[in-house]
Design an enzyme around this catalytic site. Structure first.
Site, mmCIF file in Angstrom:
data_model
loop_
_atom_site.group_PDB
_atom_site.id
_atom_site.type_symbol
_atom_site.label_atom_id
_atom_site.label_comp_id
_atom_site.label_asym_id
_atom_site.label_seq_id
_atom_site.Cartn_x
_atom_site.Cartn_y
_atom_site.Cartn_z
ATOM 1 N N GLU A 75 10.162 6.060 4.964
ATOM 2 C CA GLU A 75 10.357 6.125 6.372
ATOM 3 C C GLU A 75 10.365 7.487 6.949
ATOM 4 O O GLU A 75 10.293 7.719 8.117
ATOM 5 C CB GLU A 75 11.423 5.237 6.579
ATOM 6 C CG GLU A 75 11.366 3.602 6.531
ATOM 7 C CD GLU A 75 12.543 3.092 6.672
ATOM 8 O OE1 GLU A 75 12.969 2.686 7.639
ATOM 9 O OE2 GLU A 75 13.736 3.250 5.933
ATOM 10 N N GLY A 80 0.704 -1.122 -0.097
ATOM 11 C CA GLY A 80 0.155 -0.125 -0.072
ATOM 12 C C GLY A 80 0.761 1.340 0.128
ATOM 13 O O GLY A 80 0.410 2.418 -0.044
#
Lengths: 170, 769
Positions: free
Chosen positions: B724, B489
């Site tokens: 991240e 996703g």
């Protein structure tokens, strides 16, 4: 094992099943009827992934609902939202706004959003956040989900027949 | 960044989201195969015990049970759930068996059952009788290293998984400390966060005619395949890993979890088996965030702030197995190098075994922990020398050409100054920050804090980041993009399709990514970890598209009688640059490559391989405004702004989604998320969403992710990573904002009301004395 003959509709299709009394609606939909658009996330009513609508606009947690209680009810899952091949405006808004990442909470989130807009076509941001509080999304940070519901609210108002009669203004 | 782009930079919808929004996307949780059995695990109730015997006879006798597996069925090949181990030349430690003679944490599987339905499988699990010889256990790194402490592994004396080891040190820290005017230091602790995706760990395995197919939530598919083969002692070529959509990720798929058990079951039962964990099992058994339980850090600067020396030690609580704790500590250390121009650095890592659930990886791997410590100490230094904390960061961060994470790497781009500027403006820093020692009154007090850092776009050259991407063209001018980043996703496939379409001069709709992904089809790829998807795989896609473009131009050149380099492609049409009227449709050439009847049929299929060497750090600045209730200790985040130098956003909607999602996980890390394991008996006390809290919509402060697009010379269309980056700066910025509000320095996450109150109490008693 005690069973009950139960008749209910799922996405406008009628089913009559002998259901063991302890079986949840989630188990019946997913395991017995292979409706895997309904998701298991926690089985304890803590995440909202298993949300379905009852009788049009009432959201329930199918993991906490005994299936036999659904006798005579109309259930809508996310697969039942599209009409004539067209996505529901809420679904469309979720795609357009990027309100979907892994997509696992999406069916429940979309259905809950539909129910919010059914009851209140022009919710404030606070209304949306309060309404969706019980549906957890781990991916998006929620911002785009809120925007999607706002976008759907505008789209629904624009397409509403009453509004169109009044000149299409929202 | 001058050229006009048609597809890159556009907010096109992610293709797979049409399936997801209708509930039609396939996950491990939805896959059903003919004759598929339900697999269930029997977990150890003990944190440490010898498994004396496992009696499965009653379970096997139950009607509907097709297989029961125990240590007797384990080929006893040592392995690790950490499939990332293959990315290092010497690997990471391997210390696991599928079923061992000893259990080392509460929840460790002891046996598994496959039956025709869930009820029978559960019943069968209850019928298995295990005789345990319960042994004493250790639940903290401090206890684990004490003399005479129970040993987690016979081979690890004093439970030392890895002794203190210095890595990537440079300069002479002791000399530079002695020449420093101001020195600050602290001991920090961080939590054991769970990835907690909405889909629990699950997989399906099917053994048929000597081949093992595994539908997995893997993020690193080709190495997952290799590790499964290693654990089962079968040739790698017999294993095939298919990645359907995963309702989780954030690092969870970089480790195995139910796969080995499902594989043993299907091989014994001869039928496909699904093992889907419950939420409680997922929280008790899935390897968590790398638990760097203690960070000791010391920092020295000159009067004007000039960074002199930094010394740090990272202690990992490995838990029962080494998993990724060493690489987690290593990344904490390496990522710390890049931020500031310290003259010298000495950092070391160590890992200790305990009877806790072991660690894998979570978004922000290692960098979370070192950034938390460093950015708080930077704040302290700034106060001591009377410097504005934004100014310090601007003045002393490393820039282009500066030292990278790994030896011999250099920073290729840096937009941190711009991030600090736009972030400060958006939070209203000038009005809200009143200088060091500003007096705040009242029960609820507000404060602001800032933090900064640089991350990476793939862990090259330290780790193998080999990537292949293939484009296969169809006769209608569309193409299939064949790669395997995994379907978490993250939206990276949209970016890949945009890159390919832009290079080829065709439309976004013309590029279709392969889903599900399948190791029998895809070329070798590391997969998704270390924020590599857009940058590393994107570069391979860009290269493949460039090669395909050349082949199309060559073919068109023959058709048009014009030199290939005189041609261009735009909007699905190949045309002469000098005479745009003269041209041919892209799809006509595609048709010709396939249906040319004896005139050079040659379907265009291009594979490109990349082994990147640059690490292209994305930079970020985080700003928190908090309100601290001095009576309850509750910290309310009023506003959280993160500004990101991501090079270029290939798809801004996707990039924002990654950063906003990371932001909320970062707030969870900062304030409330923690797996709590009883120090009495090792039981996981947070095995439900009721107890392991992840942010709901109402826990969500006013937050925003700002994009700074200054480009990176090495990235695809100058993009860097964004997977991240969003998660790092909440904890340090919030900690610094708490200090600004109420004058307490918190050194432990999560910063719970209890910790805040204790610190406030401690402060007032110190002041009274």
């Amino acid at each position: 094992m005690k069973t009950h003959s139960t008749t209910f509709f799922v996405n406008n299709k009628e089913y009559t099943l002998d259901i063991p009394v302890h079986r949840t609606l989630l188990q019946v939909l997913r395991d017995d009827l292979s409706m895997t658009d309904v998701k298991y996330g926690c089985g304890a009513g803590e995440c909202g992934a298993c949300t379905v609508l009852v009788d049009g606009d009432r959201p329930i947690l199918s993991c906490l609902t005994l299936a036999v209680l659904m006798n005579g009810r109309k259930i809508t899952t996310v697969a039942g939202l599209e009409k004539e091949g067209e996505l529901h405006p809420v679904q469309e808004a979720f795609v357009e706004e990027g309100a979907i990442q892994c997509g696992y909470c999406t069916p429940g989130m979309v259905l809950k959003s539909v129910s919010i807009l059914e009851k209140n076509p022009s919710p404030t941001e606070k209304d949306i956040r309060r309404g969706l509080e019980g549906n957890i999304c781990r991916c998006t940070g929620y911002e785009k989900i809120v925007k999607a519901v706002q976008r759907a609210s505008i789209a629904l108002a624009a397409s509403s027949p009453v509004k169109q009669k009044e000149g299409g203004k929202v | 960044m001058q050229e006009e782009l048609r597809v890159v930079g556009k907010r096109v919808p992610v293709k797979e989201n049409f399936d997801k929004v209708q509930g039609k996307a396939d996950y491990c949780a939805t896959i059903t195969l003919p004759g598929m059995l339900v697999g269930k695990l029997l977990h150890s109730p003990h944190a440490h015990a010898r498994v004396v015997s496992v009696d499965t006879s009653r379970a096997e006798g139950l009607q509907g049970v097709k297989a029961v597996v125990t240590k007797k069925d384990d080929p006893r090949k040592i392995f690790t759930w950490n499939v990332m181990t293959y990315q290092l030349p010497d690997g990471e430690p391997q210390d696991q068996y599928i079923f061992d003679d000893v259990v080392r944490y509460v929840g460790e599987p002891v046996a598994a059952v496959a039956a025709v339905n869930e009820e029978i499988a559960k019943k069968a699990v209850d019928l298995i009788e295990v005789e345990y010889d319960v042994l004493p256990a250790v639940f903290s790194v401090e206890d684990a290293v004490k003399k005479g402490a129970p040993r987690v592994h016979d081979t690890a004396e004093n439970n030392i998984g890895a002794p203190p080891t210095p890595v990537f040190c440079y300069g002479d820290v002791e000399k530079d400390f002695s020449e420093s005017d101001t020195i600050v230091e602290g001991v920090f602790s961080t939590s054991k966060q769970s990835q907690a995706g909405l889909e629990n760990a699950g997989c399906v395995a099917e053994w048929r005619n000597g081949r093992l197919t595994v539908w997995s939530q893997a993020q690193l598919p080709h190495m997952t395949k290799r590790m499964i083969a290693q654990a089962l002692d079968i040739p790698e070529s017999t294993v095939r890993v298919i990645q359907p959509f995963a309702g989780t990720g954030f690092g969870a798929g970089t480790d195995l979890c139910p796969e080995p058990y499902a594989c043993l079951l299907t091989m014994k039962a001869g039928a496909p088996v699904k093992v889907a964990l419950t939420r409680s099992e997922d929280l008790r058994m899935r390897f968590t965030r790398e638990h760097i339980v203690r960070v000791e850090m010391k920092m020295g600067v000159k009067k004007d702030g000039t960074p002199m020396a930094l010394k740090a030690k990272y202690t990992g609580d490995a838990g029962a197995y080494m998993g990724k704790i060493l690489s987690g500590c290593g990344v904490a250390l390496a990522s710390n190098i890049t931020e500031y121009e310290f003259k010298s650095m000495y950092q070391e890592i160590e890992a200790i075994y305990t009877h806790h659930l072991a660690c894998g990886a979570m978004r922000g791997f290692g960098g979370m922990q070192s950034t938390f410590a460093r950015e708080i100490l930077v704040d302290e230094v700034c106060e001591k020398i009377g410097m504005n904390p934004i100014e310090f960061r601007k003045k002393y961060h490393r820039g282009v050409g500066g030292l990278g994470w790994f030896p011999d790497t250099k920073i290729s781009s840096c937009g941190l100054d711009a991030c600090l500027d736009v972030g400060a403006e958006r939070i209203g820093w000038k009005g809200k920050w009143q200088g060091w020692g500003a007096k705040k009154e009242g029960i609820r007090r507000r404060g602001v804090g800032v933090a900064a850092m640089g991350w990476l776009s793939g862990a090259q050259p330290m780790l193998l980041e080999h990537t292949n991407a293939t484009l296969k063209f169809n006769s209608d001018g569309t193409c299939t993009l064949i790669g395997s980043p995994g379907l978490l996703g993250q939206g990276v496939l949209a970016a890949h399709c945009q890159i390919a379409a832009e290079v080829l001069g065709i439309d976004y709709d013309d590029v279709r990514p392969l889903t599900p992904q399948d190791t029998d089809i895809t070329g070798f790829d590391i997969g998704t970890h270390a924020s590599r998807g857009c940058y590393c795989i994107g570069r391979a896609v860009e290269k493949a598209a460039q090669q395909a473009r050349e082949l199309f131009l060559e073919r068109a050149s023959k058709k048009l009688g014009v030199a290939a380099d005189a041609l261009d492609i735009k909007e699905r049409r190949i045309f002469c640059k000098d005479d745009p009227e003269k041209g041919i449709e892209f799809r006509e050439i595609a048709q010709d490559t396939i249906y040319s009847f004896g005139k050079d049929c040659r379907q265009i299929t291009v594979n490109a391989t990349i082994e990147p060497t640059e690490f292209a750090p994305p930079w970020q600045a985080g700003f928190a405004e908090v309100e601290v209730d001095t009576e309850t200790g509750v910290v309310e985040v009023i506003k959280m702004i993160i500004a990101h130098d991501i090079g270029r956003a290939i798809n801004p909607t996707v990039v924002e989604g990654q950063l906003e999602g990371g932001q909320l996980q970062g707030i969870g890390f900062a304030l409330f998320e923690d797996i709590i394991i009883s120090s009495e008996n090792g039981v996981n006390l947070t095995d439900s969403f009721n107890k392991y809290k992840i942010a709901s919509m109402l826990d969500c402060p006013d937050h925003e992710a700002l994009l700074v697009e200054l480009g990176d010379p090495t990235g695809p269309f100058s993009a860097k990573s964004c997977g991240e980056s969003g998660i790092f700066l909440q904890a340090p910025a919030i900690a610094n904002a708490i200090y600004d509000a109420v004058g307490i320095r918190l050194r432990d996450v999560p910063m719970t009301p209890e910790r805040v109150l204790a610190a406030l109490k401690n402060k007032s008693s110190t002041q009274t004395n």
